[in-house]
Design a protein around this motif. Structure first.
Motif, PDB file in Angstrom:
ATOM      1  N   VAL A  20      -5.765   8.100  -1.654  1.00 26.16           N
ATOM      2  CA  VAL A  20      -5.404   6.725  -1.330  1.00 26.16           C
ATOM      3  C   VAL A  20      -6.280   5.751  -2.109  1.00 26.16           C
ATOM      4  N   THR A  21      -5.658   4.788  -2.762  1.00 22.30           N
ATOM      5  CA  THR A  21      -6.386   3.742  -3.465  1.00 22.30           C
ATOM      6  C   THR A  21      -6.310   2.457  -2.662  1.00 22.30           C
ATOM      7  N   LYS A  22      -6.960   1.431  -3.139  1.00 28.49           N
ATOM      8  CA  LYS A  22      -6.952   0.158  -2.431  1.00 28.49           C
ATOM      9  C   LYS A  22      -5.555  -0.440  -2.349  1.00 28.49           C
ATOM     10  N   LYS A  23      -4.700  -0.141  -3.349  1.00 31.39           N
ATOM     11  CA  LYS A  23      -3.357  -0.698  -3.360  1.00 31.39           C
ATOM     12  C   LYS A  23      -2.410   0.046  -2.430  1.00 31.39           C
ATOM     13  N   GLU A  24      -2.793   1.255  -1.991  1.00 30.90           N
ATOM     14  CA  GLU A  24      -1.922   2.033  -1.136  1.00 30.90           C
ATOM     15  C   GLU A  24      -2.099   1.641   0.320  1.00 30.90           C
ATOM     16  N   THR A  25      -0.997   1.565   1.035  1.00 29.08           N
ATOM     17  CA  THR A  25      -1.014   1.217   2.446  1.00 29.08           C
ATOM     18  C   THR A  25      -0.183   2.239   3.195  1.00 29.08           C
ATOM     19  N   ALA A  26      -0.086   2.055   4.508  1.00 25.80           N
ATOM     20  CA  ALA A  26       0.726   2.956   5.324  1.00 25.80           C
ATOM     21  C   ALA A  26       2.186   2.911   4.893  1.00 25.80           C
ATOM     22  N   ASP A  27       2.606   1.792   4.276  1.00 20.40           N
ATOM     23  CA  ASP A  27       4.007   1.647   3.863  1.00 20.40           C
ATOM     24  C   ASP A  27       4.379   2.571   2.704  1.00 20.40           C
ATOM     25  N   ASN A  28       3.428   2.838   1.804  1.00 18.70           N
ATOM     26  CA  ASN A  28       3.761   3.703   0.674  1.00 18.70           C
ATOM     27  C   ASN A  28       3.047   5.053   0.710  1.00 18.70           C
ATOM     28  N   LEU A  29       2.223   5.290   1.720  1.00 17.99           N
ATOM     29  CA  LEU A  29       1.551   6.583   1.852  1.00 17.99           C
ATOM     30  C   LEU A  29       2.501   7.619   2.435  1.00 17.99           C
ATOM     31  N   TRP A  30       3.397   7.160   3.296  1.00 17.06           N
ATOM     32  CA  TRP A  30       4.341   8.049   3.959  1.00 17.06           C
ATOM     33  C   TRP A  30       5.772   7.725   3.541  1.00 17.06           C
ATOM     34  N   HIS A  31       6.621   8.751   3.622  1.00 17.84           N
ATOM     35  CA  HIS A  31       8.054   8.580   3.353  1.00 17.84           C
ATOM     36  C   HIS A  31       8.837   9.239   4.479  1.00 17.84           C
ATOM     37  N   LYS A  32       9.791   8.508   5.042  1.00  9.95           N
ATOM     38  CA  LYS A  32      10.632   9.064   6.096  1.00  9.95           C
ATOM     39  C   LYS A  32      11.876   9.672   5.472  1.00  9.95           C
ATOM     40  N   CYS A  33      12.052  10.976   5.668  1.00 13.21           N
ATOM     41  CA  CYS A  33      13.182  11.684   5.076  1.00 13.21           C
ATOM     42  C   CYS A  33      14.494  11.194   5.681  1.00 13.21           C
ATOM     43  N   LYS A  34      15.455  10.872   4.832  1.00  9.52           N
ATOM     44  CA  LYS A  34      16.764  10.429   5.300  1.00  9.52           C
ATOM     45  C   LYS A  34      17.607  11.595   5.798  1.00  9.52           C
ATOM     46  N   GLY A  35      17.175  12.810   5.499  1.00 12.61           N
ATOM     47  CA  GLY A  35      17.926  13.979   5.933  1.00 12.61           C
ATOM     48  C   GLY A  35      17.568  14.435   7.328  1.00 12.61           C
ATOM     49  N   CYS A  36      16.260  14.608   7.589  1.00 12.65           N
ATOM     50  CA  CYS A  36      15.824  15.139   8.883  1.00 12.65           C
ATOM     51  C   CYS A  36      14.951  14.183   9.673  1.00 12.65           C
ATOM     52  N   GLY A  37      14.565  13.067   9.058  1.00 14.65           N
ATOM     53  CA  GLY A  37      13.746  12.083   9.756  1.00 14.65           C
ATOM     54  C   GLY A  37      12.266  12.399   9.773  1.00 14.65           C
ATOM     55  N   SER A  38      11.855  13.490   9.125  1.00 15.56           N
ATOM     56  CA  SER A  38      10.436  13.852   9.102  1.00 15.56           C
ATOM     57  C   SER A  38       9.635  12.878   8.250  1.00 15.56           C
ATOM     58  N   MET A  39       8.371  12.688   8.615  1.00 12.78           N
ATOM     59  CA  MET A  39       7.462  11.884   7.822  1.00 12.78           C
ATOM     60  C   MET A  39       6.758  12.802   6.818  1.00 12.78           C
ATOM     61  N   VAL A  40       6.900  12.468   5.549  1.00 12.12           N
ATOM     62  CA  VAL A  40       6.345  13.290   4.481  1.00 12.12           C
ATOM     63  C   VAL A  40       5.376  12.441   3.661  1.00 12.12           C
ATOM     64  N   PHE A  41       4.235  13.020   3.275  1.00 12.65           N
ATOM     65  CA  PHE A  41       3.327  12.305   2.395  1.00 12.65           C
ATOM     66  C   PHE A  41       4.041  12.007   1.077  1.00 12.65           C
ATOM     67  N   THR A  42       3.943  10.771   0.623  1.00 10.16           N
ATOM     68  CA  THR A  42       4.615  10.376  -0.619  1.00 10.16           C
ATOM     69  C   THR A  42       4.174  11.245  -1.784  1.00 10.16           C
ATOM     70  N   LYS A  43       2.904  11.552  -1.850  1.00 12.37           N
ATOM     71  CA  LYS A  43       2.407  12.395  -2.945  1.00 12.37           C
ATOM     72  C   LYS A  43       3.012  13.786  -2.871  1.00 12.37           C
ATOM     73  N   GLU A  44       3.113  14.332  -1.656  1.00 10.09           N
ATOM     74  CA  GLU A  44       3.709  15.660  -1.492  1.00 10.09           C
ATOM     75  C   GLU A  44       5.179  15.644  -1.906  1.00 10.09           C
ATOM     76  N   LEU A  45       5.879  14.548  -1.561  1.00 10.20           N
ATOM     77  CA  LEU A  45       7.288  14.420  -1.931  1.00 10.20           C
ATOM     78  C   LEU A  45       7.441  14.355  -3.446  1.00 10.20           C
ATOM     79  N   GLU A  46       6.591  13.588  -4.104  1.00  8.23           N
ATOM     80  CA  GLU A  46       6.663  13.471  -5.560  1.00  8.23           C
ATOM     81  C   GLU A  46       6.380  14.814  -6.233  1.00  8.23           C
ATOM     82  N   GLU A  47       5.400  15.552  -5.716  1.00  4.68           N
ATOM     83  CA  GLU A  47       5.079  16.855  -6.290  1.00  4.68           C
ATOM     84  C   GLU A  47       6.220  17.852  -6.087  1.00  4.68           C
ATOM     85  N   ASN A  48       7.042  17.601  -5.071  1.00  6.70           N
ATOM     86  CA  ASN A  48       8.181  18.477  -4.775  1.00  6.70           C
ATOM     87  C   ASN A  48       9.472  17.935  -5.386  1.00  6.70           C
ATOM     88  N   LEU A  49       9.343  17.114  -6.452  1.00  6.61           N
ATOM     89  CA  LEU A  49      10.483  16.547  -7.180  1.00  6.61           C
ATOM     90  C   LEU A  49      11.362  15.671  -6.289  1.00  6.61           C
TER      91      LEU A  49
END
Length: 290
Positions: A20-49
């Motif tokens: 997490v950098t100073k520019k990162e907030t709770a809004d961009n640290l997490w991503h809510k999956c539109k498929g199952c509704g799970s909260m996924v770390f944005t970095k983990e999602l990016e690494e998983n294409l």
């Protein structure tokens, strides 16, 4: 638990917070999956294409992400977007068309909804076009039609296949009949590829519909689709009201199209690059033999 075991959820949180950098907030640290509704770390999602690690939902991505994961070593050259008349009908609804274009360009940092690039896929030269649904729903207007033709011409000049990733709500209403004229124009460009003996490969992504679905999205030498993408010419409710029947739950999905012969294969994003590389080898050899 042994040191070789996978990290606990607390460990994953700690590892993610380390980035997490100073520019990162709770809004961009997490991503809510539109498929199952799970909260996924944005970095983990990016690494998983940008595929959900829990339900395999394929998130929508833009040209930059698509090119980076597709071309060898993420190395590619983006082609210039052709210049077209930007507001030929001087269209206005609740907003001026030019205002909508400016807003889309600001949010996506792209000139219009179709971007082309050239590079290598598993050592094979290729020209790839990607539609960005974030740009006015990936709608097809003069700029998209001109970019498609330019992509086909670039592929012919490079003696390489043209691969198009579709994502669109259809024709751009603000350009009226001029947007519908892009359907035959793109069809002629595909015929130019065939005449040159070059493959034309389509990858259908979520969602692809309307005039795009009725034109170049269904004219590939090979039709590929990403899993569970919504693919349709017209809406489900319109069809049900017209035929007065309840449609299957999986109607207008990639898997339904494959089962009914409209799509050749459904390919996971992790396997897409290898699949395209193999197809380029196979189709290139067939075209040369013909």
């Amino acid at each position: 638990m042994s040191s070789s075991s996978s990290p606990t959820w607390l460990g994953r949180v700690r590892n993610a917070l380390a980035y997490v950098t100073k520019k990162e907030t709770a809004d961009n640290l997490w991503h809510k999956c539109k498929g199952c509704g799970s909260m996924v770390f944005t970095k983990e999602l990016e690494e998983n294409l940008h595929v959900c690690p829990h339900c395999e939902h394929h998130d929508r991505i833009g040209p930059a992400e698509r090119f980076a994961m597709l071309f060898d070593n993420g190395d590619y050259h983006q082609l210039d977007t052709p210049d077209v008349s930007e507001d030929p009908l001087k269209f206005r609804d609740s907003k001026r068309y030019m205002d909508r274009l400016r807003a889309a360009r600001t949010s996506t940092e792209e000139q219009d909804a179709l971007i082309n690039a050239k590079g290598f896929i598993l050592g094979n030269p290729a020209v790839v076009g990607v539609q960005d649904f974030a740009f006015m729903g990936g709608s097809m207007g003069l700029a998209v039609g001109e970019a498609f033709v330019a992509g086909a011409e670039a592929a012919i000049a490079a003696r390489s296949p043209y691969i198009i990733f579709t994502a669109s709500g259809g024709a751009r209403m603000q350009e009226g009949i001029l947007s519908l004229m892009q359907m035959p124009r793109t069809t002629v460009a595909i015929q130019m590829l065939h005449d040159a003996g070059l493959p034309y490969i389509v990858v259908l992504t979520d969602p692809t519909s309307g005039g795009v679905m009725a034109a170049y999205a269904m004219l590939g030498d090979v039709q590929i689709a990403e899993p569970r993408a919504t693919l349709a010419f017209t809406g489900r409710r319109v069809i049900e009201n017209t035929i007065r029947e309840k449609l299957p739950d999986d109607f207008q999905t990639s898997e339904y199209y494959r089962e009914h012969g409209l799509v050749d294969m459904v390919v996971h994003r992790k396997e897409l690059r290898d699949t395209l590389g193999q197809l380029i080898d196979l189709l290139g050899a067939q075209k040369q033999a013909a």
